[in-house]
Design a protein around this motif. Structure first.
Motif, short mmCIF file in Angstrom:
data_model
loop_
_atom_site.label_atom_id
_atom_site.label_comp_id
_atom_site.label_asym_id
_atom_site.label_seq_id
_atom_site.Cartn_x
_atom_site.Cartn_y
_atom_site.Cartn_z
N MET A 1 31.63 44.54 36.12
CA MET A 1 31.90 45.78 36.83
C MET A 1 33.41 45.94 37.05
N THR A 2 33.83 47.18 37.10
CA THR A 2 35.25 47.47 37.33
C THR A 2 35.37 48.77 38.14
N TYR A 3 36.53 48.98 38.66
CA TYR A 3 36.87 50.30 39.20
C TYR A 3 37.75 51.00 38.17
N CYS A 25 46.70 45.30 38.29
CA CYS A 25 46.11 45.83 37.04
C CYS A 25 46.15 47.35 36.96
N PHE A 26 47.14 47.97 37.66
CA PHE A 26 47.36 49.41 37.49
C PHE A 26 48.46 49.65 36.46
N TYR A 27 48.29 50.69 35.65
CA TYR A 27 49.25 51.02 34.59
C TYR A 27 49.62 52.49 34.71
N HIS A 36 43.19 48.58 34.29
CA HIS A 36 42.67 47.86 33.12
C HIS A 36 41.31 47.26 33.48
N PRO A 37 40.24 47.75 32.84
CA PRO A 37 38.89 47.31 33.23
C PRO A 37 38.64 45.83 32.98
N ASP A 38 39.39 45.23 32.07
CA ASP A 38 39.18 43.80 31.79
C ASP A 38 39.97 42.91 32.74
N TYR A 73 44.51 53.56 27.86
CA TYR A 73 45.86 53.81 28.33
C TYR A 73 46.47 52.60 29.05
N ALA A 74 45.65 51.73 29.63
CA ALA A 74 46.17 50.50 30.23
C ALA A 74 46.85 49.64 29.17
#
Ligand code: SF4
Ligand code: F3S
Length: 112
Positions: A1-3, A25-27, A36-38, A73-74
């Motif tokens: 799961m991710t935000y 993990c914000f881009y 970035h979901p990973d 886009y990340a």
């Protein structure tokens, strides 16, 4: 799961979210951020920080497209860990519909 970051970030970019993320993990794009979901560890602390309510868990309906959008886009944009001033029209554009079609730019932001 991710935000993930969704439509209402576009043309607002408040950046309150970036300073609370424990894994950075914000881009940054020119007029929105993505997660970035990973890399996201699903801690959830950024979600209530967003004045535009743009951060959503991927467990909500119809989030698959946003997960792939955030991942794409990340991998192209620079990391951002420092809060900045919102975009000039942020207040006026907060809550507008169809922002992705109207305003999205794939140009990278400055990061930082
Ligand atoms: Fe960062 Fe946690 Fe938000 Fe994921 S849920 S982007 S790890 S603050
Ligand atoms: Fe965007 Fe909300 Fe962060 S508007 S930059 S996701 S605080």
């Amino acid at each position: 799961m991710t935000y993930v970051v969704t439509d209402n970030c576009i043309a607002c970019k408040y950046t309150d979210c970036v300073e609370v993320c424990p894994v950075d993990c914000f881009y940054e794009g020119e007029n929105m951020l993505v997660i970035h979901p990973d890399e996201c560890i699903d801690c959830g602390v950024c979600e209530p920080e967003c004045p535009a309510d743009a951060i959503r868990p991927d467990t909500e309906p119809d989030m698959d497209e946003w997960v792939e959008f955030n991942r794409k886009y990340a991998e192209l944009w620079p990391c951002i860990i420092t809060r900045k001033d919102p975009l000039a029209d942020a207040e006026a554009k907060d809550g507008e519909t169809g922002k992705r079609e109207k305003y999205f730019s794939d140009t990278p932001g400055e990061g930082g």
